[in-house]
Design an enzyme around this catalytic site. Structure first.
Site, mmCIF file in Angstrom:
data_model
loop_
_atom_site.group_PDB
_atom_site.id
_atom_site.type_symbol
_atom_site.label_atom_id
_atom_site.label_comp_id
_atom_site.label_asym_id
_atom_site.label_seq_id
_atom_site.Cartn_x
_atom_site.Cartn_y
_atom_site.Cartn_z
ATOM 1 N N ASP A 94 0.860 -1.182 0.000
ATOM 2 C CA ASP A 94 0.000 0.000 0.000
ATOM 3 C C ASP A 94 0.899 1.236 0.000
ATOM 4 O O ASP A 94 1.147 1.850 1.037
ATOM 5 C CB ASP A 94 -0.924 -0.023 1.217
ATOM 6 N N ALA A 95 1.382 1.570 -1.183
ATOM 7 C CA ALA A 95 2.382 2.632 -1.337
ATOM 8 C C ALA A 95 1.812 3.885 -1.987
ATOM 9 O O ALA A 95 2.421 4.947 -1.925
ATOM 10 C CB ALA A 95 3.553 2.111 -2.170
ATOM 11 N N LYS A 96 0.680 3.744 -2.662
ATOM 12 C CA LYS A 96 0.006 4.871 -3.333
ATOM 13 C C LYS A 96 0.964 5.679 -4.195
ATOM 14 O O LYS A 96 1.006 6.901 -4.139
ATOM 15 C CB LYS A 96 -0.711 5.754 -2.309
ATOM 16 N N ARG A 97 1.710 4.965 -5.017
ATOM 17 C CA ARG A 97 2.662 5.621 -5.903
ATOM 18 C C ARG A 97 1.933 6.185 -7.118
ATOM 19 O O ARG A 97 0.834 5.762 -7.451
ATOM 20 C CB ARG A 97 3.744 4.646 -6.339
#
Length: 274
Positions: A94-97
């Site tokens: 869950d890095a939301k890159r």
């Protein structure tokens, strides 16, 4: 892991629970904080106690990046432990890159190759060339932010366009991307009433649903509007499970919270004969 394998695990375990590993040093039991790698020690205990009750784990990378290189090493140890000990679980970075071209490609390599996650969360705001580099990896998935569970989601995501709300345009447009079959979408549990429209556009894709538990989302509403014939849901709970206790019994307490959700999900799948 393929989508077919994920669906098979959901049916075998009678659960579509994803456990979020949002591991915060200030919230884990005090006795763990003096250990050599407290973040990993906490994660390992949670995973060992709950692995049979869920099909996915989702570490939020911010909780590891905040502690610099030591935090990143804890994240690497966590995903390595999952891949070695519980390889039948779907793993989500869950890095939301979200960046363009070569940068997205490097982010993708970091999570898909260096750490061997099955999927990564990606923000779509910069468009096609910020998403497609992630989609180029076989048997890896992009979980695109569509309609999130936070209150600020209404600032932009639901704004009207000449055709429909912006988040619906995101769903519609991204279906045209190369390898769009590798797309999944984030739809917040606190926005469950929107799922009917979502399913009209993406009837077959998996949806990652955060917000059940501490954020107040309703599992019943999510299932009512979001299930499809292949289940098609990963419902995430983080704080409501992993911080059920901050005493020595924290892993057992987390198991009880996870078991309660697993049993609810099992009843849904049984009643609907999915």
């Amino acid at each position: 892991m393929t989508e077919a394998q994920l669906t098979s695990e959901i049916r075998r375990k009678k659960t579509f629970l994803c456990i979020g590993l949002d591991t915060d040093l200030e919230k884990i039991p005090k006795f763990l904080r003096s250990s050599k790698d407290p973040l990993f020690a906490f994660n390992k205990a949670i995973i060992d106690a709950t692995h049979d009750l869920c099909v996915a784990y989702k570490p939020n990378t911010a909780f590891y990046e905040a502690y610099g290189s030591a935090g990143w090493q804890a994240l690497e140890r966590t995903i390595a432990y999952l891949n070695e000990s519980y390889p039948d679980h779907f793993t989500i970075a869950d890095a939301k890159r979200g960046d363009i071209g070569n940068t997205s490609g490097r982010y993708a390599r970091a999570f898909f190759e260096a750490m061997a996650f099955d999927s990564v969360t990606v923000a779509p705001y910069m468009g096609r060339d910020s998403v497609e580099p992630f989609l180029a990896f076989d048997n890896k998935f992009v979980i695109l932010l569509a309609l999130t569970s936070n209150a600020g989601a209404f600032d932009f995501q639901t704004l009207p366009t000449p055709e429909e709300a912006l988040y619906l345009q995101v769903l519609r447009k991204t279906r045209e991307y190369a390898h769009a079959e590798r797309l999944m979408y984030v739809i917040g549990a606190t926005k469950a009433s929107f799922l009917k429209e979502v399913r009209e556009i993406v009837p077959d894709q998996f949806l990652l649903i955060p917000g059940v538990g501490a954020q107040g989302g309703s599992l019943q509403d999510v299932c009512k509007y979001g299930l499809n014939s292949r289940v098609g849901l990963l419902v995430n709970s983080s704080r409501g499970i992993i911080y059920a206790s901050n005493e020595a019994d924290f892993a057992e307490a987390a198991r009880e919270k996870a078991k309660a959700l697993q049993q609810q999900m099992g009843r849904v799948l049984r009643d609907l004969k999915i």
